[in-house]
Design a protein around this motif. Structure first.
Motif, PDB file in Angstrom:
ATOM      1  N   LYS A  10       0.723  -1.164   0.140  1.00  0.00           N
ATOM      2  CA  LYS A  10       0.285  -0.128  -0.165  1.00  0.00           C
ATOM      3  C   LYS A  10       0.896   1.410  -0.479  1.00  0.00           C
ATOM      4  N   LEU A  11       2.061   1.042   0.586  1.00  0.00           N
ATOM      5  CA  LEU A  11       2.466   2.522   1.028  1.00  0.00           C
ATOM      6  C   LEU A  11       3.578   2.729  -0.315  1.00  0.00           C
ATOM      7  N   ILE A  12       3.935   1.503  -1.309  1.00  0.00           N
ATOM      8  CA  ILE A  12       4.303   1.976  -2.167  1.00  0.00           C
ATOM      9  C   ILE A  12       3.375   2.804  -3.443  1.00  0.00           C
ATOM     10  N   ALA A  13       2.267   1.793  -3.536  1.00  0.00           N
ATOM     11  CA  ALA A  13       0.677   1.875  -4.350  1.00  0.00           C
ATOM     12  C   ALA A  13       0.796   3.920  -4.459  1.00  0.00           C
ATOM     13  N   GLU A  14       0.559   3.821  -2.977  1.00  0.00           N
ATOM     14  CA  GLU A  14       0.208   5.337  -3.019  1.00  0.00           C
ATOM     15  C   GLU A  14       1.269   6.293  -3.554  1.00  0.00           C
ATOM     16  N   LYS A  15       2.441   5.713  -3.032  1.00  0.00           N
ATOM     17  CA  LYS A  15       3.662   6.589  -3.376  1.00  0.00           C
ATOM     18  C   LYS A  15       4.092   7.077  -4.699  1.00  0.00           C
ATOM     19  N   TYR A  16       3.786   5.699  -5.592  1.00  0.00           N
ATOM     20  CA  TYR A  16       3.737   6.437  -6.905  1.00  0.00           C
ATOM     21  C   TYR A  16       2.291   6.285  -7.814  1.00  0.00           C
ATOM     22  N   GLY A  17       1.597   5.926  -7.257  1.00  0.00           N
ATOM     23  CA  GLY A  17       0.159   6.485  -7.944  1.00  0.00           C
ATOM     24  C   GLY A  17      -0.051   5.674  -8.567  1.00  0.00           C
ATOM     25  N   ILE A  18      -1.928   5.809  -9.328  1.00  0.00           N
ATOM     26  CA  ILE A  18      -1.711   4.555 -10.045  1.00  0.00           C
ATOM     27  C   ILE A  18      -1.660   4.445 -11.513  1.00  0.00           C
ATOM     28  N   ASN A  19      -0.791   6.068 -12.136  1.00  0.00           N
ATOM     29  CA  ASN A  19      -0.804   6.471 -13.852  1.00  0.00           C
ATOM     30  C   ASN A  19       0.303   5.485 -13.802  1.00  0.00           C
ATOM     31  N   ASN A  20       1.256   5.922 -12.467  1.00  0.00           N
ATOM     32  CA  ASN A  20       2.993   5.191 -12.752  1.00  0.00           C
ATOM     33  C   ASN A  20       2.635   3.970 -12.615  1.00  0.00           C
ATOM     34  N   GLN A  21       1.773   2.821 -11.864  1.00  0.00           N
ATOM     35  CA  GLN A  21       1.931   1.806 -11.509  1.00  0.00           C
ATOM     36  C   GLN A  21       1.431   0.929 -12.620  1.00  0.00           C
ATOM     37  N   LEU A  22       0.317   1.667 -13.465  1.00  0.00           N
ATOM     38  CA  LEU A  22       0.067   0.823 -14.872  1.00  0.00           C
ATOM     39  C   LEU A  22       1.169   0.982 -15.630  1.00  0.00           C
ATOM     40  N   ILE A  23       2.085   1.625 -15.729  1.00  0.00           N
ATOM     41  CA  ILE A  23       2.965   1.546 -16.551  1.00  0.00           C
ATOM     42  C   ILE A  23       4.257   1.032 -16.493  1.00  0.00           C
ATOM     43  N   LYS A  24       4.192   0.731 -15.274  1.00  0.00           N
ATOM     44  CA  LYS A  24       5.092  -0.068 -14.471  1.00  0.00           C
ATOM     45  C   LYS A  24       4.508  -1.904 -14.092  1.00  0.00           C
ATOM     46  N   LEU A  25       3.243  -1.519 -14.376  1.00  0.00           N
ATOM     47  CA  LEU A  25       2.626  -2.782 -14.274  1.00  0.00           C
ATOM     48  C   LEU A  25       2.521  -3.843 -15.877  1.00  0.00           C
ATOM     49  N   MET A  26       2.580  -3.019 -16.824  1.00  0.00           N
ATOM     50  CA  MET A  26       3.019  -2.773 -18.529  1.00  0.00           C
ATOM     51  C   MET A  26       4.296  -3.728 -18.680  1.00  0.00           C
ATOM     52  N   GLU A  27       5.564  -3.144 -18.165  1.00  0.00           N
ATOM     53  CA  GLU A  27       6.955  -3.022 -18.340  1.00  0.00           C
ATOM     54  C   GLU A  27       7.133  -4.058 -17.591  1.00  0.00           C
ATOM     55  N   GLU A  28       6.717  -4.504 -16.370  1.00  0.00           N
ATOM     56  CA  GLU A  28       7.046  -6.114 -16.189  1.00  0.00           C
ATOM     57  C   GLU A  28       6.318  -7.180 -16.232  1.00  0.00           C
ATOM     58  N   CYS A  29       5.079  -7.199 -16.745  1.00  0.00           N
ATOM     59  CA  CYS A  29       3.918  -7.495 -17.729  1.00  0.00           C
ATOM     60  C   CYS A  29       5.111  -8.112 -18.865  1.00  0.00           C
ATOM     61  N   GLY A  30       5.581  -7.143 -19.664  1.00  0.00           N
ATOM     62  CA  GLY A  30       6.709  -7.313 -20.505  1.00  0.00           C
ATOM     63  C   GLY A  30       7.899  -8.357 -20.033  1.00  0.00           C
ATOM     64  N   GLU A  31       8.329  -8.088 -19.422  1.00  0.00           N
ATOM     65  CA  GLU A  31       9.770  -8.890 -18.798  1.00  0.00           C
ATOM     66  C   GLU A  31       9.250 -10.304 -18.605  1.00  0.00           C
ATOM     67  N   LEU A  32       8.412 -10.176 -18.024  1.00  0.00           N
ATOM     68  CA  LEU A  32       7.605 -11.994 -17.746  1.00  0.00           C
ATOM     69  C   LEU A  32       7.594 -12.417 -19.156  1.00  0.00           C
ATOM     70  N   VAL A  33       6.836 -11.924 -20.122  1.00  0.00           N
ATOM     71  CA  VAL A  33       6.636 -12.138 -21.182  1.00  0.00           C
ATOM     72  C   VAL A  33       8.508 -13.121 -21.406  1.00  0.00           C
ATOM     73  N   THR A  34       8.808 -11.758 -21.583  1.00  0.00           N
ATOM     74  CA  THR A  34       9.992 -11.893 -22.561  1.00  0.00           C
ATOM     75  C   THR A  34      10.381 -13.656 -21.937  1.00  0.00           C
ATOM     76  N   ALA A  35      10.774 -13.845 -20.105  1.00  0.00           N
ATOM     77  CA  ALA A  35      11.692 -14.070 -19.883  1.00  0.00           C
ATOM     78  C   ALA A  35      10.735 -15.983 -19.842  1.00  0.00           C
ATOM     79  N   ALA A  36       9.067 -16.088 -20.003  1.00  0.00           N
ATOM     80  CA  ALA A  36       8.640 -17.190 -20.471  1.00  0.00           C
ATOM     81  C   ALA A  36       8.826 -17.809 -22.277  1.00  0.00           C
ATOM     82  N   ALA A  37       9.639 -17.007 -23.357  1.00  0.00           N
ATOM     83  CA  ALA A  37       9.825 -16.711 -23.778  1.00  0.00           C
ATOM     84  C   ALA A  37      11.214 -17.778 -23.781  1.00  0.00           C
ATOM     85  N   LYS A  38      12.149 -17.286 -23.221  1.00  0.00           N
ATOM     86  CA  LYS A  38      13.341 -18.603 -22.914  1.00  0.00           C
ATOM     87  C   LYS A  38      13.707 -19.096 -21.972  1.00  0.00           C
TER      88      LYS A  38
END
Length: 98
Positions: A10-38
């Motif tokens: 909650k602390l992390i989420a509140e500090k960065y806010g929804i817009n930043n964390q949605l972008i970060k979620l997209m980045e992290e999902c991409g990294e997971l896809v790449t890891a799965a592909a390898k």
């Protein structure tokens, strides 16, 4: 959410806010896809890499659920989808009736 981490998430989420964390979620999902592909079952590194990236994605999802207040809705959706898939598997004979 694991109780020990809930307040930290909650602390992390509140500090960065929804817009930043949605972008970060997209980045992290991409990294997971790449890891799965390898993925290579012969190399422990790829398994550990998937685990690390999956952890990052879970953390981000927990933050998004908290910020949007959708934890219950997400759980309900998951339950429906799991039950639907089990039903489909039974219909195809992939699972026996319990």
């Amino acid at each position: 959410m694991i109780n020990q981490n809930t307040e930290q998430i909650k602390l992390i989420a509140e500090k960065y806010g929804i817009n930043n964390q949605l972008i970060k979620l997209m980045e992290e999902c991409g990294e997971l896809v790449t890891a799965a592909a390898k993925y290579d079952p012969q190399h422990r590194y790829t398994i550990e890499h998937i685990a690390e990236e999956a952890g990052d994605v879970r953390i981000m999802i927990m933050q998004i659920e908290y910020l949007m207040g959708i934890q219950t809705t997400v759980q309900e959706s998951m339950n429906k989808k799991i039950n639907r898939q089990i039903s489909r598997m039974k219909e195809k004979g992939l699972l026996k009736e319990v």
